[in-house]
Design an enzyme around this catalytic site. Structure first.
Site, short mmCIF file in Angstrom:
data_model
loop_
_atom_site.label_atom_id
_atom_site.label_comp_id
_atom_site.label_asym_id
_atom_site.label_seq_id
_atom_site.Cartn_x
_atom_site.Cartn_y
_atom_site.Cartn_z
N CYS A 7 0.84 -1.21 0.00
CA CYS A 7 0.00 0.00 0.00
C CYS A 7 0.88 1.25 0.00
O CYS A 7 0.56 2.24 -0.67
CB CYS A 7 -0.95 0.00 1.19
SG CYS A 7 -2.37 -1.11 1.00
N ASP A 30 10.50 -7.19 -8.05
CA ASP A 30 10.71 -7.65 -6.68
C ASP A 30 12.08 -7.15 -6.19
O ASP A 30 13.07 -7.20 -6.92
CB ASP A 30 10.65 -9.18 -6.62
CG ASP A 30 10.47 -9.69 -5.20
OD1 ASP A 30 9.40 -10.24 -4.90
OD2 ASP A 30 11.40 -9.53 -4.39
N ASN A 85 1.61 -17.08 -3.10
CA ASN A 85 1.76 -17.60 -1.74
C ASN A 85 0.58 -17.12 -0.91
O ASN A 85 0.20 -15.95 -0.97
CB ASN A 85 3.08 -17.13 -1.12
CG ASN A 85 4.28 -17.69 -1.84
OD1 ASN A 85 4.25 -18.81 -2.34
ND2 ASN A 85 5.34 -16.90 -1.94
N HIS A 98 -0.95 -10.65 -4.00
CA HIS A 98 -0.10 -10.39 -5.17
C HIS A 98 0.25 -11.69 -5.86
O HIS A 98 0.25 -12.76 -5.25
CB HIS A 98 1.19 -9.67 -4.75
CG HIS A 98 1.99 -10.41 -3.72
ND1 HIS A 98 1.65 -10.42 -2.38
CD2 HIS A 98 3.11 -11.18 -3.82
CE1 HIS A 98 2.52 -11.15 -1.70
NE2 HIS A 98 3.41 -11.64 -2.55
N HIS A 100 3.37 -13.51 -7.94
CA HIS A 100 4.77 -13.46 -8.38
C HIS A 100 4.80 -13.84 -9.85
O HIS A 100 4.20 -14.85 -10.25
CB HIS A 100 5.62 -14.47 -7.61
CG HIS A 100 5.78 -14.15 -6.16
ND1 HIS A 100 6.86 -13.48 -5.66
CD2 HIS A 100 4.97 -14.41 -5.09
CE1 HIS A 100 6.73 -13.34 -4.34
NE2 HIS A 100 5.60 -13.90 -3.98
P1 5GP Z 1 5.53 -13.16 -0.46
O1 5GP Z 1 6.69 -13.69 0.37
O2 5GP Z 1 4.53 -12.44 0.42
O3 5GP Z 1 4.89 -14.18 -1.36
O4 5GP Z 1 6.15 -12.10 -1.45
C1 5GP Z 1 6.52 -10.83 -1.03
C2 5GP Z 1 7.60 -10.36 -1.96
O5 5GP Z 1 7.71 -8.96 -1.81
C3 5GP Z 1 8.98 -10.96 -1.68
O6 5GP Z 1 9.45 -11.65 -2.83
C4 5GP Z 1 9.84 -9.74 -1.33
O7 5GP Z 1 11.14 -9.83 -1.87
C5 5GP Z 1 9.05 -8.61 -1.94
N1 5GP Z 1 9.20 -7.33 -1.24
C6 5GP Z 1 9.13 -7.14 0.11
N2 5GP Z 1 9.29 -5.82 0.38
C7 5GP Z 1 9.46 -5.19 -0.81
C8 5GP Z 1 9.67 -3.83 -1.16
O8 5GP Z 1 9.75 -2.91 -0.33
N3 5GP Z 1 9.79 -3.55 -2.49
C9 5GP Z 1 9.70 -4.53 -3.45
N4 5GP Z 1 9.84 -4.15 -4.73
N5 5GP Z 1 9.51 -5.83 -3.14
C10 5GP Z 1 9.38 -6.15 -1.84
ZN ZN Z 2 -1.78 -3.30 1.30
#
Ligand code: 5GP
Ligand code: ZN
Length: 110
Positions: A7, A30, A85, A98, A100
């Site tokens: 957000c 990412d 995930n 989200h 990936h």
């Molecule tokens: P999840 O682990 O929730 O499936 O994926 C979250 C993803 O967000 C991770 O791959 C992590 O590297 C990425 N991520 C976390 N914080 C940030 C951020 O501040 N900026 C960007 N561009 N990616 C982020």
């Molecule tokens: Zn949010």
């Protein structure tokens, strides 16, 4: 949600490398890529995971896939993987829904 990192990115409070944007969706690189190309397809409306999606958000859920399609076409990517995930045990670390988008040479274990 002010405590949600995605957000805050959408609100431009935190910088991100934006590769695609529509009225409803933002696609960013990412910050810690797990593949040669690793994007995050993020609806602008905050929900915590797909378990939190309402029936009336069916169109928004579809728009995530269409955004992935548009990024693939824009960048001429013929082969990619989409991963969602859901929940801590799956590896979800950011509780804002989200996809990936992973491309390049992929291992099987993401
Ligand atoms: P999840 O682990 O929730 O499936 O994926 C979250 C993803 O967000 C991770 O791959 C992590 O590297 C990425 N991520 C976390 N914080 C940030 C951020 O501040 N900026 C960007 N561009 N990616 C982020
Ligand atoms: Zn949010």
């Amino acid at each position: 949600m002010s405590s949600c990192v995605f957000c805050r990115i959408i609100a431009q409070e935190i910088p991100a490398n934006v590769v695609h944007e529509t009225d409803d969706i933002i696609v960013i690189k990412d910050i810690a890529p797990k593949a040669p190309l690793h994007y995050l397809v993020i609806p602008k409306a905050h929900t915590t995971s797909i378990l939190d999606l309402a029936d009336h958000e069916a169109a928004l859920a579809g728009k995530m896939f269409l955004a992935a399609r548009d990024v693939a076409k824009k960048k001429n990517i013929q082969s990619f993987r989409l991963v969602v995930n859901t929940g801590t045990e799956s590896g979800q670390s950011v509780f804002h829904t989200h996809l990936h988008f992973l491309a390049g040479k992929l291992t099987q274990d993401f």
